[in-house]
Structures are given as structure tokens and as C-alpha cells.
Design a protein around this motif. Sequence first.
Motif, short mmCIF file in Angstrom:
data_model
loop_
_atom_site.label_atom_id
_atom_site.label_comp_id
_atom_site.label_asym_id
_atom_site.label_seq_id
_atom_site.Cartn_x
_atom_site.Cartn_y
_atom_site.Cartn_z
N THR A 100 0.83 -1.20 0.00
CA THR A 100 0.00 0.00 0.00
C THR A 100 0.87 1.25 0.00
O THR A 100 0.64 2.18 -0.76
CB THR A 100 -0.94 0.03 1.22
OG1 THR A 100 -0.16 -0.14 2.43
CG2 THR A 100 -1.98 -1.09 1.14
N TRP A 130 -1.85 -5.02 -10.50
CA TRP A 130 -1.15 -3.79 -10.87
C TRP A 130 0.34 -3.92 -10.57
O TRP A 130 1.17 -3.29 -11.25
CB TRP A 130 -1.76 -2.59 -10.13
CG TRP A 130 -1.54 -2.55 -8.63
CD1 TRP A 130 -2.42 -2.93 -7.65
CD2 TRP A 130 -0.37 -2.06 -7.95
NE1 TRP A 130 -1.88 -2.72 -6.41
CE2 TRP A 130 -0.62 -2.19 -6.56
CE3 TRP A 130 0.85 -1.55 -8.37
CZ2 TRP A 130 0.32 -1.81 -5.59
CZ3 TRP A 130 1.79 -1.17 -7.41
CH2 TRP A 130 1.53 -1.30 -6.04
N ALA A 137 -9.49 2.68 -14.03
CA ALA A 137 -8.61 1.76 -13.31
C ALA A 137 -8.87 0.30 -13.67
O ALA A 137 -7.95 -0.52 -13.71
CB ALA A 137 -8.75 1.96 -11.80
N SER A 150 -4.27 1.70 -13.71
CA SER A 150 -4.76 0.78 -12.68
C SER A 150 -4.36 1.15 -11.27
O SER A 150 -5.01 0.71 -10.32
CB SER A 150 -4.27 -0.65 -12.99
OG SER A 150 -2.84 -0.68 -13.07
N HIS A 151 -3.30 1.94 -11.09
CA HIS A 151 -2.84 2.27 -9.74
C HIS A 151 -1.91 3.48 -9.84
O HIS A 151 -1.19 3.64 -10.84
CB HIS A 151 -2.10 1.08 -9.12
CG HIS A 151 -1.86 1.22 -7.65
ND1 HIS A 151 -0.77 1.89 -7.14
CD2 HIS A 151 -2.56 0.76 -6.57
CE1 HIS A 151 -0.81 1.85 -5.81
NE2 HIS A 151 -1.88 1.18 -5.44
#
Length: 313
Positions: A33, A82, A149, A156-157
Amino acid sequence: EFRRVLFRSAGEPLFRRLASACLRRAELPADFTSWEDADEDRDTFVRFREQILADLLDNCQAQMRSGYLAEVGAALGTASSWQRAEACVFAARVVASPLRRDILEPSSHGGPDADAERSSAMLEQLLGTVGEAGRAASAAGDAGFAAIAGSNVFGSHPVVVESTARMIGAYAPWLGGTVRGHARQETVLMYLLCALRVPAAFRHASHAFRSVCARCAKRLNNANTVTSLLDSVQNTLPAAPPKTTESDGKKNDDDDRSVCDDDDVLPAKRKSIVSAKLARTISQEKELARLGIVDSPARKPAPKPKKIGRAHV
């Protein structure tokens, strides 16, 4: 020549396996993250990718030639996360230098290089998909990449957007120096402008935007293109560089020689002054473009006054 071809045909499967292994090792953790919450040390991971894996992939590209981008493209097309997509973008970026050399500086003997032409065609396809992401993100307005995304891997990220911006910057000479690159200039610029709204990607997107504009200046040097580009800049550029959680004023991993001050230490009043100057500059440039004055001598900075030594005072 026969021995060289024989060695390559025998060695390519081994280098293909090595490239595949490097792609797996280049992936960020599945539960990633942010680096603050990651178990892995950021500096160690970045050094491993940018030094060890980059060297290995450079060797793979030297042996596989156009087969390298084919391998990376196939992995990108089947990416199920991703993290996998970002690793593929990284793998495409780190071989930009030898690829550009193969395409832009073909050997003087033997005629056109078929491998280099195939690589150029694959780059055109790759950056075409990037451009599609930029066009879709631009059409989505404020939603930007979040709106696409799930439909385009290059949106996507935020980390993928950041990595893609770096890749575009690495191929700026190809964009400006080849017919295939010319076809992708405006859409990748659109992608970069949308990336400026992604805090994680702002720094690399701004640098890539500058590089592409510099390398493609001749192609962009007409009133309609400049007006369209300035409209896009005005619509997408944030009022001030967005803050990032990982920008703490320390030197970054890729030897970034940024000429801008850290946004965190800019007073609010100074930010508003900078934004006002930027808006005024854009307005002036749009008016010049409307009048057809794209490359006027009046726009060139005045020469700096010569310093007068004590003896002349």
C-alpha cells in the motif's frame, strides 16, 4: 556471422527465462500500500531493481533484441495485478537507452535493421495503449485515472501511473526522432498532463512532459497544437505541486536534480503568486498562438547585462 547467429538462437531461450525471472523479482509485494507500511525496505528494493535487475534486463535485451519487448508485452497483456503491470513498465523503461540506440542509430552496414524496426513497432503499440489511457482519463474529467482503473492497465494504480510517466520520459528521444513516435506524441502528452494530478506521479510526469516537449519541439511548433496543448495544461495542471507521502525533502532514488523547491516548505502566499504567474503565462502564450506567433524573436529572453568590473566604474 554464422557463429553469432548460432549463439543467439541457442542462448535466446535462456535469456527469455532470465527476463521472466527478473520480471517476477521486480514486482512490488502483493499487499503493498505504501512504503511506510511495507515490511520491505524501500531503499534496498529500489537499489536492487535499478542496479541489479536493470543490468540483467539490459543483457537480456542485448541478446533477445525485439524478442525482449515481445516478452515484456506478453507479460503486460496477461498481468493479473497492478504490481505485475508496474514491473513490466519498469522492464520496458530500463532498456530504453540500448533500444533507442538500436532504433535511432542503425548500423551503417547491412541496411535497415529488421529487429530494430520490430522493436519500434512494438514501442508504437505500447505507447499507443498508454495514449488511450491518457485520452480516457482526460475525458473522465476530475475522476481521471480512477475512472479507467479497471479497463486500462496504465491507469490501474498511482504507482503504475508514476512508473509509466518515467517510461515515457525515457523514450522521449524516440518520440521526437521517429515517424512511429510522431504518431504518439500528443496522446502521451495527454497522459502526462493527467498524471500531474496524481500526487505519486507528479514529479516524474512533469519531468517527462518537459523532455517530450523538448524532443518533439519541431512537431509541436504550430499554432493549433500549441493552443490545444495550453488549453489542456490550463485544465489539468494543479494550482501547486501535490504533496506526496514519500517526499520529505531527501534526495530521491533516481538522482533527481529537481530545480523546484519542496512544496511542503512553500508559504501559502508564495504558492498563490506562483499559480497566478503560471496562469498569466499560459494566457499570454495562448494569445500568441492565436495570432500565429509560435516562434517569435520577441519571446526570447533578453540577454543578461554584462557585469562591469571595478576598473570600469
